[in-house]
Design a protein around this motif. Structure first.
Motif: not given
Length: 553
Positions: A139-148
């Motif tokens: 029900l949850a996962y890591p997100c690696f998206c940068s601010a850009d």
């Protein structure tokens, strides 16, 4: 991905406890049925807005009228906004108005109660325990998206009706375990996001205790639960805390209504029963024929400190807030003039849906009523304490003779219809100024039939008979005795029947004496004033007035 447990261990290797451990540590409260648990959850920024005080009072009353618990939790996960000493300032501000926590934060770094820590910054392990459990359930996962990358998503969504990290825009939602591990091994930072089970076609419903039934679209966004430093977002922290602290009713500003779908979804995925919500409309102010929110930038009365500085008693502010909170309070107060405000049966369902209108004139009227029924000893005590901090001149006058000051404040106070001259302690100096030579400002303007020529005759005759040993009847008898000597009648009805026969009546005679002694045409009981002024002052002021009127003739 099926390796959810392995992923949870990869993300949270130091978390050894499970949600059940937390449930055991913070069991349901042993309260009677119907008792409500509410909270005040400030950020440590230091400014206590009147709207905050009002909402906090509503939360406090909600708990207290049901023999429940009111606690303070500090939401300090954003350390960049923290102001040192801010919490102490806020708690002292609340305490002035009788709002004191049963548990939680009761001072800077000081807590009481069994459901702490009550600073969110000290609860990181608790949040991560539930976060790990959500990952284990997929029900949850890591997100690696940068601010850009997030900015690019926002730009691409410019024409989309629903914006945010969801659906095809949720780039990290379906990463494999191998991809996630590789990213972590390479040192990439990550946030933890909810894998929202929301459906665009579905609605969420809730029954707000103030607004009634509300229907909104389900949340479909994969909101951030933990920031890259492992600290929770407001949404996640509040859901975990309100559950573990066993909050039954969340009272907060209605700007949070738009977040309810997220919050309800979080409670559901966490397996918690959601609290009841009561969203308080903002305090409004009239301006140019319209209404706007009370503003800390535009309105001095928006700051809670304003009321202390002006000298409004806390009882007055509390009474006024209750008139804003429940429409039936004023009727109750008229029927229960001497009952403490705590006896009022406060009810969330009687609150304004659209927002109460702040009215300083109404506050002033309420405060006059409150002060008018206070014993003189209390008026003196509170006004004196206030003056020591805000008005040294009044404090110096009161310090000369506390018994005299109390007697001055008691004039016309104990009757069936007490005067309502004082709305706040900053009014007191002007109210008592003519009782002290240091602050007395002569003003010889007359009204009615009183003229300078009549004043000369009245004062000359009164000086011959004035006697401060008289009781009230004898004092007024002397006033009547002066009347025929100066062409006036002691009988007002006689004057009204044949005004052409007289220069005036006993009321005009007493007005002349009143003006000579106080510089005012409207004061409390003149006999009591005369007795407290003393013979030397009375005769000196009468002679000064006599000289003034002689010069005018």
């Amino acid at each position: 991905m099926t390796d959810f447990k392995e992923l949870a261990q990869l993300l949270f290797p130091n978390i050894k406890k499970a949600p059940q451990d937390m449930e055991d540590m913070y069991p349901p409260r042993a309260l009677k049925e119907g008792a409500r648990v509410t909270r005040f959850a400030p950020s440590p920024t230091g400014f206590l807005h009147f709207g905050n005080l009002f909402t906090c009072m509503v939360s406090y009353k909600t708990a207290k009228t049901t023999d429940g618990v009111f606690y303070v939790r500090v939401e300090d996960t954003d350390q960049k906004r923290k102001v040192e000493g801010a919490i102490d300032v806020m708690l002292k501000g609340l305490s002035v108005y009788g709002i004191n926590a049963d548990e939680g934060v009761v001072g800077d770094e000081k807590e009481i109660g069994d459901y702490g820590p009550y600073y969110q910054s000290a609860r990181v392990e608790i949040y991560q325990t539930y976060a790990k459990a959500l990952v284990e359930q997929g029900l949850a996962y890591p997100c690696f998206c940068s601010a850009d990358e997030l900015d690019e998503i926002r730009t691409a969504q410019e024409n989309e009706s629903i914006k945010g990290y969801w659906g095809k825009w949720a780039k990290c939602r379906d990463l494999s375990f191998e991809q996630i591990k590789a990213n972590i091994d390479s040192g990439m930072s990550w946030t933890l996001r909810l894998k929202s089970p929301g459906d665009l076609e579905k609605k969420c419903y809730f029954d707000d205790m103030i607004k009634g039934k509300i229907e909104m679209p389900e949340n479909v966004q994969d909101v951030v639960l933990l920031k890259s430093d492992g600290i929770p977002t407001y949404h996640f922290a509040h859901a975990v805390d309100d559950h573990l602290m066993r909050t039954t009713h969340v009272v907060r500003g209605d700007e949070w209504i738009s977040s309810v779908p997220i919050h309800l979804q979080l409670f559901k995925v966490l397996g918690f029963k959601p609290p009841k919500y009561a969203h308080v409309s903002p305090i409004m102010k009239e301006e140019n024929g319209g209404k706007r929110k009370l503003s800390k930038r535009k309105d001095p009365e928006a700051a809670v400190t304003y009321y202390a500085e002006e000298g409004y008693p806390q009882e007055s502010v509390n009474e006024y807030m209750m008139t804003l909170a429940n429409s039936n309070f004023e009727d109750w107060r008229r029927m229960n003039k001497t009952e403490p405000i705590e006896k009022f049966p406060f009810n969330l369902k009687k609150m304004s849906v659209s927002g109460a209108l702040f009215d300083i004139v109404k506050l002033t009227d309420v405060s006059k009523n409150v002060i008018s029924v206070m014993p003189a000893e209390k008026v003196f005590e509170l006004a004196y304490a206030w003056s020591k901090e805000y008005q040294p001149q009044l404090a110096e006058l009161f310090a000369q003779d506390e018994a005299k000051a109390t007697a001055i404040l008691n004039i016309d106070r104990e009757g069936k219809k007490p005067r309502k001259d004082i709305a706040k302690w900053s009014d007191v100096l002007d109210y008592v100024s003519y009782m002290y030579d240091e602050t007395f400002v002569p003003n010889y303007e007359l009204n009615g039939n009183a003229t300078p020529s009549l004043a000369v005759k009245v004062i000359e005759e009164y000086l011959k008979v004035v006697n401060l040993d008289d009781d009230k009847d004898a004092w007024f008898g002397r006033m009547k005795e002066v009347c025929p000597l100066v062409g006036c009648t002691p009988n007002v009805k006689e004057y009204k029947a044949e005004p052409e026969k007289f220069e005036g009546h006993v009321g005009d005679v007493s007005t002349i004496i009143r003006v000579a002694l106080t510089g005012r045409t409207n004061t409390p009981d003149l006999f009591a004033i005369t007795a407290l002024l003393g013979e030397d002052t009375v005769k000196a002021r009468l002679n000064s007035a006599l000289n003034h009127y002689k010069e005018e003739m």
